[in-house]
Design an enzyme around this catalytic site. Structure first.
Site, short mmCIF file in Angstrom:
data_model
loop_
_atom_site.label_atom_id
_atom_site.label_comp_id
_atom_site.label_asym_id
_atom_site.label_seq_id
_atom_site.Cartn_x
_atom_site.Cartn_y
_atom_site.Cartn_z
N HIS A 392 16.30 28.00 1.92
CA HIS A 392 15.88 26.66 2.32
C HIS A 392 14.38 26.59 2.63
O HIS A 392 13.82 25.51 2.78
CB HIS A 392 16.67 26.21 3.54
CG HIS A 392 16.96 24.74 3.57
ND1 HIS A 392 16.21 23.82 2.88
CD2 HIS A 392 17.93 24.03 4.20
CE1 HIS A 392 16.68 22.60 3.09
NE2 HIS A 392 17.73 22.69 3.89
N ASP A 396 14.59 22.60 -1.24
CA ASP A 396 15.15 21.53 -0.41
C ASP A 396 16.59 21.25 -0.83
O ASP A 396 17.02 21.59 -1.94
CB ASP A 396 14.31 20.26 -0.56
CG ASP A 396 12.92 20.42 0.04
OD1 ASP A 396 12.78 21.21 0.99
OD2 ASP A 396 11.99 19.76 -0.47
#
Length: 421
Positions: A392, A396
């Site tokens: 992450h 995204d």
């Protein structure tokens, strides 16, 4: 004439190996370039061949011993025939005795190191920076444990000594021996046995844990209807095998679907290097392969440029050589994305762990007939769960979900792959 057999270069960043198996015994004849020993590294298993023809004169190390690159492991009498039994027994006796002093040396060295450090550091002139620090702090250099070359005192030694309050370093000296304590603490019960972890298994454990500790790992899921893919495969599998000499499987479709999605969502194909992102204009796809020794991930270079036949042939070759332990170092490094198929073992759903430094990994699973809603009606369809684990920090949620949806679209409608739509 005796010829030395040494540990060859094992690849980038690999400095040591474990002697897994000797193919030859002392006194046995060996041909030039014939494999005589199998070495296990933290990445692959490699065979060392005899440099000359002759007879094995001596085995310097035994099975299970760790050796460094360039270390002497055996001697061959060039041109000699197989030795007689008495000579073989003598040579084997030497081979058995050889490892003994090697195992004793490491034990004596750590114990003597602290004493040597406190007595020898005063025998060497102090570096200007070290001398200034010692004089400013009014310290006795002979009482500071030295870790530099030849027992020399370094600035770091002095700083560590000060941080420890002067006596802390000595009190902490026994700490390195602490890891050995757990062995006697865990006594084996009846029916248990202790098996040493292989180099490969140690590396797998370390890398997986590093991935969990380093990456902001998250997994998103989806399911794919395999109806059209199964129909396509069943329609063309015979003609495909007849023309290309290899069976048409599912993996080539998933690799093509992933390369299509990676082009559209390049962050999934990228990696983090310090404070920078490295984007790659190629798709080197790692295909996870389970072997008796552990999991290995050979890489298909520029998979986006390969045909279905090329992919299937490469996958079959990788699988065969992985189980035989014959994959090369260069074949398991540098991947940009990984695909793992737990479905071959019956897994219905899982969350794969990243193959660092990569930022994404796709998990395939078992195809199972399930009821699904199609145009307002319930139908039984062959369904598969897909899982995308990603970092992450660079990817995204929108990119991860969109990537997985794109893979789903390509699998549910394989013609999309060919038409690039």
């Amino acid at each position: 004439m005796a010829t030395e057999v040494k540990v060859p270069a094992l690849g980038e960043s690999v400095s040591e190996a474990t002697v897994a198996k000797w193919y030859k015994k002392v006194g046995e004849s060996v041909a030039a370039d014939e494999p005589i020993v199998e070495l296990e590294t933290d990445k692959v298993t490699v065979e060392v061949n005899a440099p000359v023809a002759g007879a094995i004169a001596e085995l310097i190390v035994g099975e299970g011993d760790e050796v460094e690159v360039g270390a002497l492991i055996a001697m061959i009498n060039e041109g000699a025939e197989g030795a007689a039994a008495p000579a073989e027994e003598k040579a084997e006796a030497k081979a058995e005795e050889a490892p003994a002093p090697k195992k004793e040396e490491p034990k004596a060295a750590p114990a003597a190191a602290p004493a040597a450090a406190t007595t020898t550091n005063s025998d060497h002139p102090l570096a200007p920076a070290v001398r200034k620090l010692v004089e400013d702090k009014n310290l006795d250099p002979s009482k500071i444990p030295a870790t530099g070359k030849d027992g020399r005192l370094t600035k770091g030694d002095v700083l560590n000594f000060l941080e420890g309050g002067g006596s802390a370093p000595r009190a902490a000296a026994p700490a390195p021996s602490a890891p050995a304590a757990p062995k006697p603490e865990r006594e084996l019960r009846e029916g248990e046995e202790r098996v040493k972890m292989s180099k490969l298994r140690q590396t797998i454990a370390r890398r997986l844990k590093e991935a969990q500790n380093t990456a902001a790992m998250l997994t998103t899921y989806n399911e794919v209807d395999m109806t059209n893919l199964l129909a396509c495969r069943n329609k063309y599998k015979e003609g495909f095998e007849k023309k290309h000499g290899v069976k048409l499987g599912f993996m080539s479709f998933f690799i093509k679907a992933c390369t299509t999605a990676l082009k559209e969502w390049p962050a999934v194909n990228a990696e983090i290097d310090g404070n920078s992102f490295i984007y790659k204009n190629y798709c080197d796809i790692g295909v996870a392969v389970g072997t008796p020794q552990g999991l290995v991930v050979p890489v298909i270079r520029s998979a986006e440029e390969k045909t279905f036949a090329d992919l299937e042939s490469t996958i079959v070759d990788f699988g065969k050589r992985a189980r035989e332990g014959k994959l090369g170092m260069d074949e398991m490094t540098g991947g940009s994305f990984t695909i793992s198929n737990g479905g071959v073992f019956g897994s219905l759903l899982s969350s794969p762990i990243l193959n660092a430094p990569q930022s994404g990994i796709l998990g395939m699973h078992k195809t199972q007939m399930r009821p699904v809603a199609i145009d307002g009606k319930v139908e039984i369809r062959p369904m598969m769960y897909l899982a995308l684990s990603y970092d992450h920090r660079i990817i995204d949620g929108r990119e991860a979900v969109s990537f997985l949806v794109r893979v789903k679209e390509c699998i549910e409608n394989p013609e999309r792959i060919l038409l690039d739509i």
